[in-house]
Design an enzyme around this catalytic site. Structure first.
Site, PDB file in Angstrom:
ATOM      1  N   TYR A  64       0.810  -1.219   0.000  1.00 32.32           N
ATOM      2  CA  TYR A  64       0.000   0.000   0.000  1.00 32.32           C
ATOM      3  C   TYR A  64       0.843   1.268   0.000  1.00 32.32           C
ATOM      4  O   TYR A  64       0.347   2.348  -0.282  1.00 32.32           O
ATOM      5  CB  TYR A  64      -0.951   0.022   1.212  1.00 32.32           C
ATOM      6  CG  TYR A  64      -2.004  -1.079   1.198  1.00 32.32           C
ATOM      7  CD1 TYR A  64      -2.046  -2.023   0.180  1.00 32.32           C
ATOM      8  CD2 TYR A  64      -2.954  -1.180   2.194  1.00 32.32           C
ATOM      9  CE1 TYR A  64      -2.981  -3.032   0.168  1.00 32.32           C
ATOM     10  CE2 TYR A  64      -3.909  -2.197   2.187  1.00 32.32           C
ATOM     11  CZ  TYR A  64      -3.904  -3.119   1.169  1.00 32.32           C
ATOM     12  OH  TYR A  64      -4.839  -4.117   1.158  1.00 32.32           O
ATOM     13  N   LYS A 116       3.914 -15.271   2.114  1.00 28.41           N
ATOM     14  CA  LYS A 116       3.936 -16.114   0.899  1.00 28.41           C
ATOM     15  C   LYS A 116       5.395 -16.408   0.580  1.00 28.41           C
ATOM     16  O   LYS A 116       5.890 -16.080  -0.504  1.00 28.41           O
ATOM     17  CB  LYS A 116       3.253 -15.398  -0.275  1.00 28.41           C
ATOM     18  CG  LYS A 116       1.757 -15.473  -0.274  1.00 28.41           C
ATOM     19  CD  LYS A 116       1.213 -16.882  -0.534  1.00 28.41           C
ATOM     20  CE  LYS A 116       1.399 -17.306  -1.978  1.00 28.41           C
ATOM     21  NZ  LYS A 116       0.894 -18.702  -2.178  1.00 28.41           N
ATOM     22  N   ASP A 154      -2.278 -18.122   1.771  1.00 24.51           N
ATOM     23  CA  ASP A 154      -3.417 -18.838   1.155  1.00 24.51           C
ATOM     24  C   ASP A 154      -3.889 -19.963   2.067  1.00 24.51           C
ATOM     25  O   ASP A 154      -5.091 -20.168   2.260  1.00 24.51           O
ATOM     26  CB  ASP A 154      -3.066 -19.346  -0.246  1.00 24.51           C
ATOM     27  CG  ASP A 154      -1.673 -19.960  -0.349  1.00 24.51           C
ATOM     28  OD1 ASP A 154      -0.912 -19.879   0.632  1.00 24.51           O
ATOM     29  OD2 ASP A 154      -1.349 -20.527  -1.412  1.00 24.51           O
ATOM     30  N   ASP A 199      -5.027  -7.038   5.850  1.00 28.02           N
ATOM     31  CA  ASP A 199      -6.271  -6.385   5.422  1.00 28.02           C
ATOM     32  C   ASP A 199      -7.302  -7.446   5.049  1.00 28.02           C
ATOM     33  O   ASP A 199      -8.446  -7.456   5.520  1.00 28.02           O
ATOM     34  CB  ASP A 199      -5.943  -5.490   4.215  1.00 28.02           C
ATOM     35  CG  ASP A 199      -7.066  -4.531   3.863  1.00 28.02           C
ATOM     36  OD1 ASP A 199      -8.103  -4.561   4.549  1.00 28.02           O
ATOM     37  OD2 ASP A 199      -6.905  -3.757   2.900  1.00 28.02           O
ATOM     38  N   ASP A 216     -10.675  -9.207   7.512  1.00 26.48           N
ATOM     39  CA  ASP A 216     -12.078  -9.156   7.063  1.00 26.48           C
ATOM     40  C   ASP A 216     -12.680 -10.555   7.089  1.00 26.48           C
ATOM     41  O   ASP A 216     -13.829 -10.750   7.481  1.00 26.48           O
ATOM     42  CB  ASP A 216     -12.188  -8.586   5.644  1.00 26.48           C
ATOM     43  CG  ASP A 216     -12.405  -7.075   5.648  1.00 26.48           C
ATOM     44  OD1 ASP A 216     -11.913  -6.417   6.582  1.00 26.48           O
ATOM     45  OD2 ASP A 216     -13.058  -6.560   4.717  1.00 26.48           O
TER      46      ASP A 216
END
Ligand code: NAD
Length: 384
Positions: A149, A200, A232, A256, A260
């Site tokens: 970001y 990852k 993942d 992020d 959620d």
């Protein structure tokens, strides 16, 4: 004692959920002898409308002068077509980096009263819980001021449409990774002493670097069990076996998304508070107070704005985190959490946490209420 709080209600349901939250803070102030002085500031769409900028310099400067920041949410369809740096969400990034709040704590626990709102079956929850209980209690520590970001981004233009391109960069320095890891370890030290680094590392160089830093930093916390998981797999494990997690530390983008996902397991995104903390990172276990910005993890929910149906509990619970981490007022923070618990015990529900399956796990009848009534019920519970 007197404390100053920068208040940024923002857009959509932001002002609707911030109002009851400040009423709760004031009630706690009255009860325990503190005065909270609010400095109301504009950011996001509201600031764009009045100044043309999502984060006016005066807002950031004034926020820095306060003891803590409480934010509702920013954004909405009205500003969606603006270029990235002029969109309301740019205010969030500006506030986070401007205030230096790099560790975003997002607790996700299943409250017994909301079990019916959790989409997972009891047997799924029980299978991974260390004591075989149908619940979970985890904390996601998301790096907040680096990574994708904030890394270099851009466009490659070309007269050939097929050759046009865009890029964002995942860039992390050792120091950025180390400080957020230490915040995670500090949190784990007062919880169940387990920390999982989520990345990852099978494909990303930046993730392999996270693991290198973690291998060194973890040596300072021998009583905490450190593990590693690919993002993942983690997204799957959160649904398959959430009880296995205590503290998850991860990058900005993975945090992020995963938080959620975790919010849905608690019943609703309308329940989850967050704290974004700056240095000192070990303040969770000690007495130094970091700069803190507190906000619900949800957005401005334009689809339900202005209808008095938004759940204010995530923002109210964010004020408990504010009292705990920025002001060291643990008793007062617990009073807010207990009041929220009492209200849920009494069966009060906003629409998002109402029992969808008609399998009521408690004996209390549910009553669906709006934003204002939910806030008033918390105030009443605080008086008791
Ligand atoms: P959102 O979190 O606003 O809403 C997602 C869904 O959850 C919607 O169906 C919404 O009605 C529901 N919801 C959210 N909060 C709720 C609450 N308190 N009570 C009941 N239901 C609730 O996410 P979105 O729809 O992807 O984004 C809407 C806008 O918010 C966008 O402009 C986005 O950029 C912005 N946003 C802001 C923040 C922030 O300010 N921190 C965070 C996320 C998204």
């Amino acid at each position: 004692m007197n404390y100053s709080i920068a208040l940024i209600p923002g857009d959509g349901i932001g002002p609707e959920v911030v109002e009851p939250a400040t009423e709760v803070l004031d009630a706690v102030g009255d009860k325990f002898g503190h005065v909270f002085n609010y400095v109301e500031l504009e950011a996001g769409g509201k600031a764009i409308d009045s100044t043309g900028e999502p984060l006016p310099a005066e807002t950031l400067e004034a926020a820095k002068q306060c003891d803590a920041v409480l934010l509702g949410a920013v954004g909405g369809p009205k500003w969606e077509t603006l270029p990235g740096h002029l969109r309301p969400e740019a205010a969030l990034l500006g506030l986070r980096s401007g205030l230096g709040v790099f560790a975003n704590l997002r607790p996700a626990a299943l409250l017994p009263q909301l079990k019916a709102a959790c989409p997972l079956k009891d047997e799924v929850l029980m299978a991974s819980h260390p004591e075989g209980k149908a619940t979970f209690d985890l904390l996601i520590v998301r790096e907040l001021t680096g990574g994708l970001y904030f890394g270099k981004k851009g466009r490659v233009d070309s007269s050939d449409t097929a050759a046009r391109a865009a890029f964002d960069t995942e860039y992390y320095s050792w120091a950025e990774i180390e400080r957020v890891l230490r915040a995670g370890y500090a949190a784990a030290s007062v919880r169940r002493k387990k920390l999982c680094v989520v990345d990852k590392a099978n494909v990303l160089e930046s993730s392999r670097f996270w693991r290198e830093v973690a291998a060194v930093v973890s040596k300072d916390y021998p009583d905490i069990e450190t593990s590693y998981m690919y993002a993942d797999n983690c997204s799957m494990q959160l649904i398959r076996a959430p009880g296995q997690f205590d503290v998850i530390v991860t990058s900005n983008v993975f945090g992020d998304i995963l938080s959620d996902e975790a919010s849905v397991l608690t019943g609703s995104i309308g329940m989850l508070p967050s704290a974004s903390l700056g240095s000192p990172t070990d303040s969770l276990a000690k007495n130094d107070r970091p700069m803190g910005m507190y906000e619900p993890i949800h957005g401005s929910a334009p689809d339900i704005a202005g209808q008095d149906i938004a759940n204010p509990l995530a923002t109210i619970l964010s004020t408990a985190m504010l009292l705990r981490y920025s002001f060291g007022l643990e008793k007062e923070a617990r009073a807010i959490e207990a009041a929220v618990n009492a209200v849920l015990d009494n069966g009060l529900r906003t629409k998002d946490i109402a029992n969808r399956s008609n399998t009521n796990h408690s004996n209390t009848a549910e009553k669906i209420v709006g934003t204002k009534a939910m806030g008033e019920a918390v105030l009443k519970a605080l008086e008791q």
